[in-house]
Design a protein around this motif. Structure first.
Motif, short mmCIF file in Angstrom:
data_model
loop_
_atom_site.label_atom_id
_atom_site.label_comp_id
_atom_site.label_asym_id
_atom_site.label_seq_id
_atom_site.Cartn_x
_atom_site.Cartn_y
_atom_site.Cartn_z
N MET A 165 0.84 -1.20 0.00
CA MET A 165 0.00 0.00 0.00
C MET A 165 0.88 1.25 0.00
O MET A 165 1.99 1.24 0.53
CB MET A 165 -0.92 -0.02 1.22
N LYS A 205 0.99 5.61 0.53
CA LYS A 205 0.36 6.83 1.03
C LYS A 205 0.48 7.91 -0.04
O LYS A 205 1.55 8.08 -0.63
CB LYS A 205 1.11 7.34 2.28
N PHE A 240 -10.21 12.65 -3.34
CA PHE A 240 -10.00 11.71 -2.24
C PHE A 240 -11.29 11.42 -1.46
O PHE A 240 -11.26 10.81 -0.40
CB PHE A 240 -8.90 12.23 -1.31
N GLY A 252 -4.64 9.85 1.61
CA GLY A 252 -5.26 8.53 1.57
C GLY A 252 -4.20 7.47 1.32
O GLY A 252 -3.05 7.80 1.03
N TYR A 293 -3.52 3.78 -0.80
CA TYR A 293 -4.06 3.02 -1.93
C TYR A 293 -3.03 2.03 -2.47
O TYR A 293 -1.85 2.11 -2.12
CB TYR A 293 -4.44 3.99 -3.07
N THR A 294 -3.48 1.16 -3.35
CA THR A 294 -2.55 0.28 -4.06
C THR A 294 -1.73 1.17 -5.01
O THR A 294 -2.10 2.32 -5.28
CB THR A 294 -3.30 -0.77 -4.88
N VAL A 339 -3.52 2.96 -8.11
CA VAL A 339 -4.53 3.94 -7.71
C VAL A 339 -3.82 5.18 -7.15
O VAL A 339 -4.17 6.31 -7.51
CB VAL A 339 -5.51 3.35 -6.67
N ALA A 340 -2.80 4.98 -6.31
CA ALA A 340 -2.05 6.11 -5.74
C ALA A 340 -1.41 6.94 -6.85
O ALA A 340 -1.48 8.17 -6.83
CB ALA A 340 -0.99 5.60 -4.76
N LYS A 373 -3.97 9.08 -8.56
CA LYS A 373 -4.38 10.23 -7.74
C LYS A 373 -3.34 11.34 -7.83
O LYS A 373 -3.69 12.52 -7.97
CB LYS A 373 -4.55 9.83 -6.27
#
Ligand code: TYC
Length: 135
Positions: A56, A58, A80, A103, A105-106, A109-110, A113
């Motif tokens: 994961m 941040k 978010f 947030g 995320y994997t 996805v991170a 974003k």
């Protein structure tokens, strides 16, 4: 006298195949056992699923002296899914401490974003910086 005794058992090589044509019933597994009737009572072992949790990441927002507070709050709501209250709390944390978590995320996805936030800030000509780091 037991005439139908298990030949393999008397040879002491339970479950192992002998010469061609002489092997007995196949073992269920390494701990295969036979009861008095020669019935296999081996333990059925459930296969362990070979799955791993993904790492994961941040997504972090950095403070600067120029991006308007309301713009940062809008980003936190829009990208978010934060409530106005939570977005304001995170924005003020970044404003005071220099960095804050938007947030977790994997990886992909991170990464998406971060790209969305950087593109949005650039289009509005704000120097806001967003980055990601492994948890
Ligand atoms: N420090 C900015 C200001 O005073 C506000 C701000 C908050 C900017 C968070 C960036 O990530 C940030 N207008």
């Amino acid at each position: 006298m037991r005439q139908e005794g298990n030949r393999q058992e008397s040879r002491g090589d339970r479950g192992l195949a002998g010469p061609a044509g002489m092997s007995g019933p196949a073992p269920v597994c390494g701990s295969d056992r036979r009861d008095d009737n020669g019935t296999s009572t081996g333990v059925v072992v459930k296969a362990k699923p070979k799955t791993k949790k993904p790492s994961m990441y941040k997504v972090l927002m950095l403070n600067d002296d120029y991006t308007p507070m309301e713009f940062v709050v809008h980003i936190l709501e829009r990208f978010f899914q934060k409530s106005r209250e939570e977005a304001t709390r995170i924005m003020m944390h970044v404003h005071r401490r220099g960095v804050g978590v938007c947030g977790v995320y994997t990886y992909e996805v991170a990464e998406t974003k971060v790209t969305q936030v950087m593109d949005f800030a650039r289009r509005h000509q704000h120097p806001l910086q967003c980055t990601m780091e492994k948890e």
